[in-house]
Design an enzyme around this catalytic site. Structure first.
Site: not given
Ligand code: HDD
Length: 696
Positions: A72, A109, A145
């Site tokens: 993202h 966001r 999402n």
């Molecule tokens: Fe995630 C970012 C949505 C599964 C780990 N995720 C991130 C963002 C969104 C989502 C919208 C961006 C937030 C922003 O605008 O700053 N992610 C989802 C959804 C998931 C999902 C709807 C499943 C239902 N995500 C998921 C899993 C993991 C992560 C299973 C880790 C085990 N996601 C992350 C992260 C991020 C992230 C690495 C990257 C940047 C952040 O968090 O702030 O931690």
């Protein structure tokens, strides 16, 4: 005074000098006399390291970047507010769900997942839809999402998924796309992804605008009421603007014409006062439903169809302010799924539980320390009191001597010392006392084993046009996969979802023999009822409001007609851009030069929802040979757009090869009432019959 600052509105970390004193200073506040010439020994001599002004400027520049989000990375943030319309005390004790009419500030966001910060907006990808609610009881982050299911069931698989989707580690490409071997290898070996694959191969992953897409909290959460009773809940965002996507061929071209298409669209509409809105809906259900439902409500690869548990609308999100500073707000905002407030709780969804660890951890890396909650965009807008202290960039520091508990300060000892905050069992967060029992195992529950039934239900719920787009998308993506065994394995999965779809893709890939079905843990339930809520086209808005009309004008065009079109578009709530052969504009029938917003070369019709062509016959003859003009018409036709035209423009239509194929999507324009009729037709957004003809 140069050292007096005011914080700008909107929570930005942006400081402006007060009054009319605009003297530039160093970061230490010392006025600068010259920041364009490095201090040197003599006019042509070597630069002196002594120049603290130059060194500070370069030092700061060298450290401008922070790590981009691991997923993202490309996103766009907007301020707004949430207003509850219907209190739900029977389900939740959270204030945000009990006080109607209160405007709770928010920051949302939107993002793509796979591409880096500079990738194009129209990549075929899931869109993030993350909202931070600054409630009176602390921040609640709903990090969702635009698709209600996910690729995997267990968070431990997330690094594999993301590695496979991102550019291959050896070559560093492809960027921002899934059309490559690694991605399809991974998903074809992870049958749990198949439902999500149906969603991402649909037009949901190429939205026309962030404004025209749904949002979903994905997981099952809990709501807890004042009595501590629990209900399960799924959160939905429903756009008041209606759903709309573009065509793949259009997306590819938009990426070239305007890689910032989505962020520009959001900025422009908010700047123009056209504030997008989403209703917040909840699907509430209890343990009894969870027991009887065919699928596990803790499995994030499954939905609960709206026809089964209706979505109850309880409030509205309005996005009404652009950021003051992109970095301070959009880049630094830190969403964490673990940010919930009393009255909302987690379920045991293994994806959600894993996320709760990951988000907090990633913010530490990205924002450089544990005090990221002090950054204005992340700071709660309610009182914050605790004994956490120190760390990098500590901004809000408690006063006084007491920084531990329990303590006995302030208790009749004659000292004025504040004893500091105390935990409050009545107002504070309490978890649902769910019974927990079991052996420690690494095991995927049998109840998560059906990977195809809802994938089939999704496909079957689409209109034929949408099904065709899905077949095309799968064929396109798999045609970029080099390994034949991966292509075949995917077709083997498709056979479990829908034989016709598998046939279309096998045919599109030119496979000589139909591959065998992939072995399945569970047989597909063939007859799940169709869910109309899953189709974009069945939920179109039938209105041109919030859309954009491109009027291509050239010499001799009817000036009154252009004015009528502008007015009709305004009446329909749409915006207009004037496109002309020269950006200076074109002389119309009234002898006046009408200014243009865009030169034709920079404004292909993919940037518009509908187009009108208003020019004199000579101009039409001339531009019938002009490639950008031909593409303008030809693409509008190919993308099933409504095309308004004046009779004199026919030579251009001929040059574009569409004169012989004019259908009801073409509307002849002559006067004011024809302009109004044209805009009315545009309310259907696309003339889909043109696509049907192609299919026949
Ligand atoms: Fe995630 C970012 C949505 C599964 C780990 N995720 C991130 C963002 C969104 C989502 C919208 C961006 C937030 C922003 O605008 O700053 N992610 C989802 C959804 C998931 C999902 C709807 C499943 C239902 N995500 C998921 C899993 C993991 C992560 C299973 C880790 C085990 N996601 C992350 C992260 C991020 C992230 C690495 C990257 C940047 C952040 O968090 O702030 O931690």
């Amino acid at each position: 005074m140069a050292n007096e600052f005011e914080l700008s509105e909107g929570g930005a970390n942006h400081q402006k000098p007060k009054g009319d004193d605009d003297v530039m200073t160093t970061a230490q506040g010392a006025p600068i006399a010259d920041d364009q010439n490095w201090l040197t020994a003599g006019p042509r001599g070597p630069q002196l390291l002594e120049d603290h002004i130059a060194r500070e400027k370069i030092f700061h520049f060298d450290h401008e970047r922070i790590p981009e989000r691991v997923v993202h990375a490309r996103g766009y943030g907007v301020h707004g507010h949430f207003e509850l319309k219907k209190a739900i005390p029977q389900y939740s004790r959270a204030r945000i769900f009990n006080e109607t009419g209160v405007k709770v500030p928010t920051f949302t966001r939107f993002s793509t997942v796979a591409g880096n910060k500079g990738s194009p907006d129209l990549a075929r990808d899931v869109r993030g839809f993350a909202t931070k609610f600054y409630t009176q009881e602390g921040n609640w982050d709903l990090v969702g999402n635009n698709i209600p299911v996910f690729f995997i069931q267990d968070a431990i698989k997330f690094p594999d998924l993301v590695h496979a989707a991102k550019p291959a580690p050896d070559r560093g490409f492809p960027q921002a796309q899934t059309a490559h071997d690694n991605f399809w290898d991974f998903v074809s070996l992870s049958p749990e992804s198949m439902h999500m694959i149906m969603w991402i191969m649909s037009d949901r992953t190429i939205p026309r605008s962030f404004r025209f897409m749904e949002g979903f909290g994905v997981h099952t959460f809990r709501l807890l009421n004042a009595q501590g009773e629990s209900h399960f809940v799924k959160f939905h965002w429903k756009p008041k603007q209606g759903l709309q996507s573009v065509l793949w061929n259009e997306a590819v071209k938009i990426n070239g014409a305007d890689p910032d298409f989505h962020r520009r669209d959001m900025w422009d509409s908010i700047d123009a006062g056209d504030f997008p809105q989403w209703d917040l809906g909840i699907q509430v259900f209890d343990d009894a439903f969870a027991e009887e439902f065919e699928f596990d409500v803790l499995d994030s690869t499954k939905i609960i169809p709206e026809e089964r548990v209706p979505v109850e609308i309880i409030g509205t999100l309005t996005l009404d302010a652009n950021v003051d500073n992109f970095f301070a707000e959009t880049e630094q905002v830190a969403f964490c799924t673990q940010n919930i407030v009393s009255g909302i709780d987690f379920s045991d969804d293994p994806l959600l539980q894993g996320r709760n660890f990951s988000y907090l951890d990633t913010q530490l890396k990205r924002l450089g320390g544990p005090n990221f909650t002090h950054i204005p965009i992340n700071a709660p807008r309610c009182p914050v009191r605790h004994f956490q202290q120190d760390g990098h960039m500590a901004m809000t520091n408690p006063k006084g001597r007491v920084n531990y508990e329990p303590n006995s300060w302030g208790e009749g000892d004659g000292m004025e010392e504040d004893r500091g905050p105390r935990a409050c069992p009545t107002r504070g967060f309490t978890s649902y006392e769910a019974p927990v029992d079991g052996r420690k195992v690494r095991y995927r529950s049998e109840s998560f084993a059906d990977h195809y039934s809802q994938a089939r239900q999704f496909y079957k719920s689409q209109t034929p046009i949408e099904q065709t787009h899905m077949g095309n998308a799968l064929t396109f993506e798999l045609s970029k996969v080099e390994r034949m065994d991966i292509r075949k394995r995917m077709v083997g999965h498709l056979r479990r979802i829908d034989e016709d779809l598998a046939l279309v893709v096998a045919d599109g890939l030119g496979l000589a023999d139909m591959p065998d079905k992939v072995p399945a843990a569970r047989e597909t339930i063939e007859d799940l009822p169709e869910s109309p809520a899953l189709s974009i086209l069945k939920n179109g808005p039938d209105s041109f409001a919030g859309r954009k009309l491109g009027i291509y004008i050239a010499e001799g065009g009817d000036a009154a007609l252009v004015s009528a079109l502008k007015q009709a578009a305004k009446d329909a709530g749409a915006t207009v851009e004037i496109v002309a052969p020269h950006v200076a504009g074109a002389k119309l029938s009234d002898g006046e030069k009408m200014a243009a917003d865009q030169k034709i070369d920079g404004a292909p019709s993919v940037l518009y929802d509908a187009v009108a062509i208003v020019m004199g016959a000579d101009a039409a003859e001339k531009f019938a040979l002009d490639k950008p003009s031909i593409d303008f018409v030809n693409d509008a036709f190919a993308h099933a757009k409504f095309i308004g035209y004046v009779a004199a423009a026919k030579p251009l239509l001929k040059g574009a090869g569409v004169a012989e194929r004019m259908d009801d999507g073409f509307v002849e324009l002559s006067d004011g009432s024809s302009a109004t009729n044209f805009l009315k037709s545009c309310g259907k957004l696309r003339f889909w019959d043109r696509e049907k003809v192609k299919q026949d």
